[in-house]
Enzyme design. Structure first.
Site, PDB file in Angstrom:
ATOM      1  N   ASP A  45      40.535  42.768  23.782  1.00  0.00           N
ATOM      2  CA  ASP A  45      40.953  41.364  23.814  1.00  0.00           C
ATOM      3  C   ASP A  45      41.379  40.922  25.207  1.00  0.00           C
ATOM      4  OD1 ASP A  45      40.513  41.595  21.194  1.00  0.00           O
ATOM      5  OD2 ASP A  45      42.584  41.310  20.541  1.00  0.00           O
ATOM      6  N   TRP A  46      42.050  41.825  25.904  1.00  0.00           N
ATOM      7  CA  TRP A  46      42.559  41.458  27.216  1.00  0.00           C
ATOM      8  C   TRP A  46      41.411  41.191  28.194  1.00  0.00           C
ATOM      9  CZ3 TRP A  46      42.277  44.023  32.016  1.00  0.00           C
ATOM     10  CH2 TRP A  46      43.037  43.433  33.034  1.00  0.00           C
ATOM     11  N   GLU A 128      56.904  32.766   6.972  1.00  0.00           N
ATOM     12  CA  GLU A 128      56.126  33.912   6.481  1.00  0.00           C
ATOM     13  C   GLU A 128      55.618  34.721   7.663  1.00  0.00           C
ATOM     14  OE1 GLU A 128      52.939  32.230   4.164  1.00  0.00           O
ATOM     15  OE2 GLU A 128      54.306  30.953   3.030  1.00  0.00           O
ATOM     16  N   LYS A 130      53.094  36.581  10.019  1.00  0.00           N
ATOM     17  CA  LYS A 130      51.672  36.327  10.249  1.00  0.00           C
ATOM     18  C   LYS A 130      50.969  37.676  10.348  1.00  0.00           C
ATOM     19  CE  LYS A 130      48.665  33.569  13.215  1.00  0.00           C
ATOM     20  NZ  LYS A 130      47.742  34.633  13.600  1.00  0.00           N
ATOM     21  N   ASP A 132      48.278  40.420  10.920  1.00  0.00           N
ATOM     22  CA  ASP A 132      47.175  40.501  11.872  1.00  0.00           C
ATOM     23  C   ASP A 132      45.973  41.125  11.181  1.00  0.00           C
ATOM     24  OD1 ASP A 132      45.898  40.172  14.216  1.00  0.00           O
ATOM     25  OD2 ASP A 132      46.875  41.812  15.271  1.00  0.00           O
ATOM     26  N   ARG A 151      36.387  33.624   6.811  1.00  0.00           N
ATOM     27  CA  ARG A 151      36.686  32.325   7.383  1.00  0.00           C
ATOM     28  C   ARG A 151      35.475  31.744   8.121  1.00  0.00           C
ATOM     29  NH1 ARG A 151      38.494  30.301  11.935  1.00  0.00           N
ATOM     30  NH2 ARG A 151      39.789  28.460  11.744  1.00  0.00           N
ATOM     31  N   TYR A 239      48.581  34.017   0.502  1.00  0.00           N
ATOM     32  CA  TYR A 239      49.617  33.129   1.027  1.00  0.00           C
ATOM     33  C   TYR A 239      49.390  31.642   0.791  1.00  0.00           C
ATOM     34  CZ  TYR A 239      46.480  33.437   5.104  1.00  0.00           C
ATOM     35  OH  TYR A 239      45.396  33.459   5.924  1.00  0.00           O
ATOM     36  N   LYS A 303      55.869  26.829   7.478  1.00  0.00           N
ATOM     37  CA  LYS A 303      55.131  25.822   6.712  1.00  0.00           C
ATOM     38  C   LYS A 303      56.123  24.852   6.095  1.00  0.00           C
ATOM     39  CE  LYS A 303      51.486  29.057   5.418  1.00  0.00           C
ATOM     40  NZ  LYS A 303      51.029  29.964   4.356  1.00  0.00           N
ATOM     41  N   LYS A 327      54.109  32.845  17.774  1.00  0.00           N
ATOM     42  CA  LYS A 327      53.560  34.155  18.138  1.00  0.00           C
ATOM     43  C   LYS A 327      54.616  35.030  18.803  1.00  0.00           C
ATOM     44  CE  LYS A 327      48.993  34.042  18.458  1.00  0.00           C
ATOM     45  NZ  LYS A 327      48.023  34.877  17.825  1.00  0.00           N
ATOM     46  N   CYS A 421      37.631  73.966  31.256  1.00  0.00           N
ATOM     47  CA  CYS A 421      38.940  73.806  30.629  1.00  0.00           C
ATOM     48  C   CYS A 421      40.039  73.939  31.686  1.00  0.00           C
ATOM     49  CB  CYS A 421      39.116  74.863  29.545  1.00  0.00           C
ATOM     50  SG  CYS A 421      40.775  74.910  28.865  1.00  0.00           S
ATOM     51  N   CYS A 424      42.044  77.450  30.739  1.00  0.00           N
ATOM     52  CA  CYS A 424      41.490  78.800  30.843  1.00  0.00           C
ATOM     53  C   CYS A 424      40.244  78.853  31.717  1.00  0.00           C
ATOM     54  CB  CYS A 424      41.171  79.348  29.457  1.00  0.00           C
ATOM     55  SG  CYS A 424      39.799  78.511  28.661  1.00  0.00           S
ATOM     56  N   CYS A 439      37.162  72.831  24.742  1.00  0.00           N
ATOM     57  CA  CYS A 439      37.103  74.098  25.454  1.00  0.00           C
ATOM     58  C   CYS A 439      36.329  75.067  24.562  1.00  0.00           C
ATOM     59  CB  CYS A 439      38.521  74.609  25.691  1.00  0.00           C
ATOM     60  SG  CYS A 439      38.589  76.343  26.136  1.00  0.00           S
ATOM     61  N   CYS A 445      42.213  81.119  25.247  1.00  0.00           N
ATOM     62  CA  CYS A 445      42.653  79.939  25.992  1.00  0.00           C
ATOM     63  C   CYS A 445      44.145  79.739  25.720  1.00  0.00           C
ATOM     64  CB  CYS A 445      41.853  78.727  25.541  1.00  0.00           C
ATOM     65  SG  CYS A 445      42.365  77.199  26.315  1.00  0.00           S
TER      66      CYS A 445
HETATM   67 ZN   LIG Z   1      40.502  76.645  27.442  1.00  0.00          ZN
END
Ligand SMILES: [Zn+2]
Length: 695
Positions: A45-46, A128, A130, A132, A151, A239, A303, A327, A421, A424, A439, A445
């Protein structure tokens, strides 16, 4: 995302601006299609917002160059191909946003002005949370669910009726007394825990990860194959309403009450207040609870309660004038990525972690953040030294969501994910169908060995008190522990553990006592502690119940190597055991090294035999219950095994199907939710009262 360094907008020439607007229009349109129609976002989103902001800024400087297909004029694409279209009887509106208290006060003033009500007349508002998630409209005719639609663009959505069939919280049949035609509006969402588990499954299956719970809910609902939706833990809060044949309520409050009576799930945090100060207090209260709620919310909605007032206020450009969304502040910040550290897990998986210049995000200092996996690092071209955006959502570990390109140092170099790795030095491998690199050396390891020991002593496994990560690494380095069995021989090293520090006598003896206490263990914990890939706590319970003893389980799984064997048939027919798990179990027991580990361990400990649950005629057998809050006389898992041995089923979430909720100290949200549904609430003493009646 395209990683050319952006030119400052003031420096753009007119022709450069035109070129970039064309590029942005294309990029954003493509991102929209991937997000809204294919459920596979190409950016987070960013990053998306950054593109839109830049597009807008360029348009502001060069208004003449604004395109006919400018992204700033297009809201969201309509329904995807593959779903039939549904025209909503009443448009699904989108709310305007308030970003601070002033915006909310302004909203109430505007309402007062428009309604022409005097200052001393209270204006009641329903507050209420909101959720997500994904808005949905359910159409009932003659009390039967006939259609469910997303929607879409608000006027026209997608027909997802078949995909809703598996969602328990959506009633398929309503009581007879509801309006003949009734459209119920609400939000489809996914719990945070379920989201994490789903992503884990996706990762194991090598499938694409979901960016957040909302994205996971949308992606799960909008599957062309309802069988896939069926496997996703979707939930629903109702809702409001859309088209109704005869209107039934005078206020939003009554509407919610009716919906609840008709077996819809209503969010229990909603409250009614008649002045703006109280309404803002609810906002703060809900904001404080946000982290501990099982689902994501991104604000609260106010509301106007009276529906005649709602009608008088009406709608302006697809937004109701009688409601507003307040928000929450987004918990994002930028900081410098100092180092990328690779952690090696107990199954050898390599996980990249970002070490950051400390930064406050949402009131908490963040120094580490998740970088997801190899692919995400390459996709975002994340480099050491970059200034990165951090997002913190509730109690989930903070995540790096993007790079601020303008701040990239000139000498930075592309990050290369290690082929060896870091612990190891063995080669790392990545199977085609998996998103994680591992690995290749599971035996020698040290990082894996230490991670396995940590898992072994953890709370849900052997639960050895006072055995922290620090001691494990230290004792491992000293060479006095290497395998789980060696933990039970640690007392032979008492002198070495204490050394010449008298101050260590007490803590060392405490640890050794804690270890001795765990020489008797349940089969379920034993199986879980082995750290077999994909065997979590509940799967360990399933296997323990099925096989009853470790020897039986081991024999069966060794025989199951042959796909024609009875043992194999038996294994694939155990409930909840899927193909991937079958392979993991067989591989684990086919490995000589693992069997040797078990043999050594069994010499040190005793595994409790499982008693078959006695299902008898009592107040507990056959009942479903939820525990919440801290119990005083029992640990939660002990209480759980106790009631399960009496034939009850213990679940974690509250629904209408549960019989009892057992509340300890500080019960919180679940208890409230259960009371709202009229479920019998038991204190700890009352529960044990019932148990005594049996024995
Ligand atoms: Zn390893």
């Amino acid at each position: 995302m395209d990683y050319i360094k952006y030119k400052a907008i003031e420096e753009l020439s007119e022709s450069e601006a035109k070129e970039e607007l064309a590029r942005l229009a294309k990029l954003i349109a493509k991102a929209d299609v991937l997000y809204y129609q294919k459920n596979t976002p190409s950016m987070n989103d960013w990053e998306y917002d950054q593109l839109r902001l830049r597009n807008k800024a360029i348009e502001q400087r060069f208004p003449e160059s604004k395109r006919y297909d400018s992204p700033s004029e297009i809201v969201a694409p309509g329904p995807a191909k593959g779903f039939t279209k549904v025209r909503h009887a009443h448009p699904m509106l989108s709310l305007t946003n308030a970003f601070d208290d002033e915006d909310v006060k302004e909203f109430t003033c505007r309402v007062r002005r428009l309604l022409k009500v005097p200052n001393d007349t209270p204006i009641a508002m329903m507050v209420e949370p909101k959720i997500d998630g994904l808005s949905i409209s359910l159409r009932y005719e003659n009390s039967k669910l006939v259609q469910g639609a997303t929607r879409g663009d608000g006027m026209e959505g997608e027909n997802v009726t078949r995909n809703l069939e598996s969602i328990k919280e959506i009633p398929k049949i309503l009581p007879k007394n509801v309006p003949k035609v009734l459209e119920v509006r609400g939000e489809i969402y996914i719990n945070k825990d379920d989201f994490l588990a789903l992503n884990k499954r996706q990762a194991n299956a090598g499938a694409k990860l979901f960016a957040n719970p909302r994205n996971a809910a949308a992606g799960s609902l909008r599957q062309l194959d309802p069988q896939i939706t069926r496997t996703r833990p979707l939930r629903f809060f109702a809702y409001s309403w859309g088209g109704v044949s005869n209107f039934y309520a005078d206020t939003q409050e009554e509407c919610l009450k009716d919906l609840r009576q008709w077996n819809f799930t209503i969010n229990p945090l909603s409250e009614l207040h008649d002045n703006v100060e109280d309404v803002l207090k609810v906002y703060s209260k809900i904001a404080a609870k946000r982290c501990n709620l099982p689902y994501e919310i991104d604000g609260v909605v106010y509301k106007i309660n009276r529906i005649d007032w709602q009608n008088r206020l009406g709608v302006i450009s697809r937004s109701p004038r009688w409601a507003i969304a307040h928000k929450f502040k987004t918990e994002q910040a930028s900081t410098v990525l100092r180092e990328i550290v690779i952690q090696v897990g107990r199954t050898g998986s390599l996980t990249p972690v970002a070490r950051l210049k400390p930064i406050k995000v949402g009131g908490v200092t963040v120094t580490n953040a998740s970088l997801h996996n190899e692919d995400e690092i390459y996709r975002n071209d994340i480099r050491v030294g970059d200034t990165v955006m951090i997002h913190r959502a509730g109690d989930v570990i903070p995540q790096v969501i993007g790079v601020i390109n303008d701040k990239r140092p000139n000498n930075s170099q592309q990050y290369i994910f290690p082929n060896y790795c870091p612990s190891c030095g063995s080669k790392t491998v990545r199977l085609d169908d998996q998103s994680t690199r591992r690995c290749s050396n599971s035996i020698n390891c040290s990082a894996q060995a230490i991670a396995r020991l940590k898992h072994f002593v953890s709370r849900e496994a052997f639960d050895i008190n006072g055995f922290g990560a620090k001691q494990i690494s230290q004792y491992y380095d000293w060479g006095i522990i290497d395998t789980p069995a060696s933990i039970f021989r640690l007392r032979e090293h008492r002198n070495k553990l204490i050394g010449d520090k008298e101050s260590k006598i007490l803590s060392t003896d405490k640890l050794l006592t804690a270890i001795e206490r765990r020489r008797v263990i349940s089969l379920e914990r034993f199986i879980y502690s082995l750290g077999i890939r994909q065997v979590g706590k509940s799967m360990a319970g399933v296997l323990a119940n099925h096989y009853g003893a470790i020897d039986t389980m081991r024999c069966a799984l060794m025989q199951a190597v042959k796909m024609t064997s009875n043992a194999y048939l038996e294994l694939i027919n155990i409930n909840h055991v899927g193909d991937a798990l079958v392979n993991e179990l067989i591989d684990f027991f086919a490995n000589f090294y693992n069997r040797k580990l078990i043999d050594e361990l069994i010499k040190e400990i005793t595994i409790k035999e499982l008693k078959a649950p006695q299902v008898s005629d009592n107040y507990i057998a056959g009942k479903t219950m939820v525990f919440t809050g801290t119990l005083q006389s029992f640990r939660r898992d002990e209480a759980k095994s106790l009631v399960e041995s009496l034939g009850a089923k213990v679940v974690t979430s509250v629904s209408k199907k549960i019989d009892y909720i057992v509340v300890g100290v500080d019960p919180g949200y679940k208890a409230m939710q259960a009371r709202g549904m009229g479920i019998t609430v038991l204190t700890e003493e009352e529960l044990f009262g019932l148990i005594k009646l049996i024995s």
